[in-house]
Design a protein around this motif. Structure first.
Motif, PDB file in Angstrom:
ATOM      1  N   SER A 131      -3.595  -2.715  -2.600  1.00 18.30           N
ATOM      2  CA  SER A 131      -4.850  -2.815  -1.845  1.00 18.30           C
ATOM      3  C   SER A 131      -4.968  -1.790  -0.721  1.00 18.30           C
ATOM      4  O   SER A 131      -6.077  -1.371  -0.385  1.00 18.30           O
ATOM      5  CB  SER A 131      -4.987  -4.223  -1.243  1.00 18.30           C
ATOM      6  N   HIS A 133      -3.981   3.092  -1.596  1.00 15.38           N
ATOM      7  CA  HIS A 133      -5.067   3.963  -2.069  1.00 15.38           C
ATOM      8  C   HIS A 133      -6.070   4.225  -0.950  1.00 15.38           C
ATOM      9  O   HIS A 133      -6.483   5.381  -0.740  1.00 15.38           O
ATOM     10  CB  HIS A 133      -5.762   3.333  -3.273  1.00 15.38           C
ATOM     11  N   SER A 134      -6.454   3.176  -0.223  1.00 16.14           N
ATOM     12  CA  SER A 134      -7.461   3.346   0.836  1.00 16.14           C
ATOM     13  C   SER A 134      -6.950   4.270   1.936  1.00 16.14           C
ATOM     14  O   SER A 134      -7.690   5.146   2.423  1.00 16.14           O
ATOM     15  CB  SER A 134      -7.819   1.981   1.428  1.00 16.14           C
TER      16      SER A 134
END
Length: 277
Positions: A86, A89-90
């Motif tokens: 979660s 990647h961000s």
């Protein structure tokens, strides 16, 4: 029969009585010896039984502990996977976008905004801390994590984002237990984040006070943001303070957080911080 014969008969009778009396005495003595031997054997068997019961109880306890550790490890691995999926990647996207923006600004000969540089550095630090956290979760061991050794970088980022911050350290600064070191850093980090988000135009001061037994961490701002009766800023959910309290309570410390009488907000934590032996 003369006197001599009478005396002889009397001596024979006495001897017979002594032999008769000695028989039951020997029997009683033998009985006591047998009883003592039986009691000793019984006591020994009872000791062995008790020891066996204790060993079984210890083995059962170890089994429960091992099962609990396995469940905890599985939960840590699950959390690590979710965090990786979660957040990684961000954070990577933020880093790439910020890096591209900085590169284009410099290529055009423009001055790079300090806030953009702060975003770029914050993304790099977030990625580093995420890797350290995932390493701890996966290995179940204390990682390098974050501590007061990273405080200068944290303050520099806050200043680059437009928040004036001063830092004061009193007392004899010394090494801290890892969990206390990380908790102190997280408290300062969360407090400065709250000031940036909720206090409006404000200045903040960080004060660390070392004693032989405790570490005092205080973050004060002069912002005019309003607070709820519960002591949290109205523009935020207040979960940061909840996390602070849980972290401090887990270490056996105390946390005070609330508005100041002359305006602003104060967060003060007292942490047990005996020097590691």
């Amino acid at each position: 029969m003369g006197p001599a014969g009478g005396r002889a008969r009397g001596q024979d009778a006495y001897a017979r009585r002594m032999r008769t009396d000695r028989g039951p005495g020997k029997f009683y003595a033998a009985g006591w010896l047998i009883s003592a031997a039986v009691m000793a054997v019984t006591f020994r068997m009872w000791q062995l039984h008790v020891r066996e019961v204790e060993q079984r109880a210890e083995e059962a306890e170890r089994t429960r502990d091992e099962a609990a550790q396995r469940r905890a490890m599985q939960e840590r691995l699950r959390i690590a996977r979710e965090l990786h999926d979660s957040l990684t990647h961000s954070i990577s996207v933020v880093q790439v976008q910020a890096g591209v923006a900085v590169h284009l600004a410099r290529k055009r000969g423009e001055e790079v905004p300090p806030a953009l540089l702060a975003i770029q550095e914050a993304g790099a630090d977030a990625a580093r801390e995420l890797r350290a956290t995932l390493g701890v979760l996966r290995s179940a061991e204390d990682g390098d994590g974050s501590g007061l050794g990273q405080l200068d970088r944290l303050v520099a980022r806050a200043r680059a984002a437009g928040l004036p911050v001063t830092v004061t350290v009193t007392g004899a600064r010394r090494p801290l237990p890892p969990e206390v070191d990380q908790a102190a850093y997280r408290i300062v980090q969360e407090a400065l984040t709250n000031v940036s988000r909720h206090a409006g135009q404000a200045c903040a001061s960080v004060h660390l006070h070392f004693t032989p037994e405790t570490l005092s961490v205080q973050v004060v701002d002069d912002g005019q943001g309003t607070v709820t009766p519960a002591g949290t800023r109205t523009s935020g959910p207040g979960l940061g303070l909840v996390g602070m309290r849980e972290r401090v309570s887990a270490l056996g410390g105390r946390l005070q957080a609330g508005p100041r009488g002359d305006g602003g907000f104060r967060v003060r934590a007292e942490l047990p911080a005996r020097a590691p032996s």
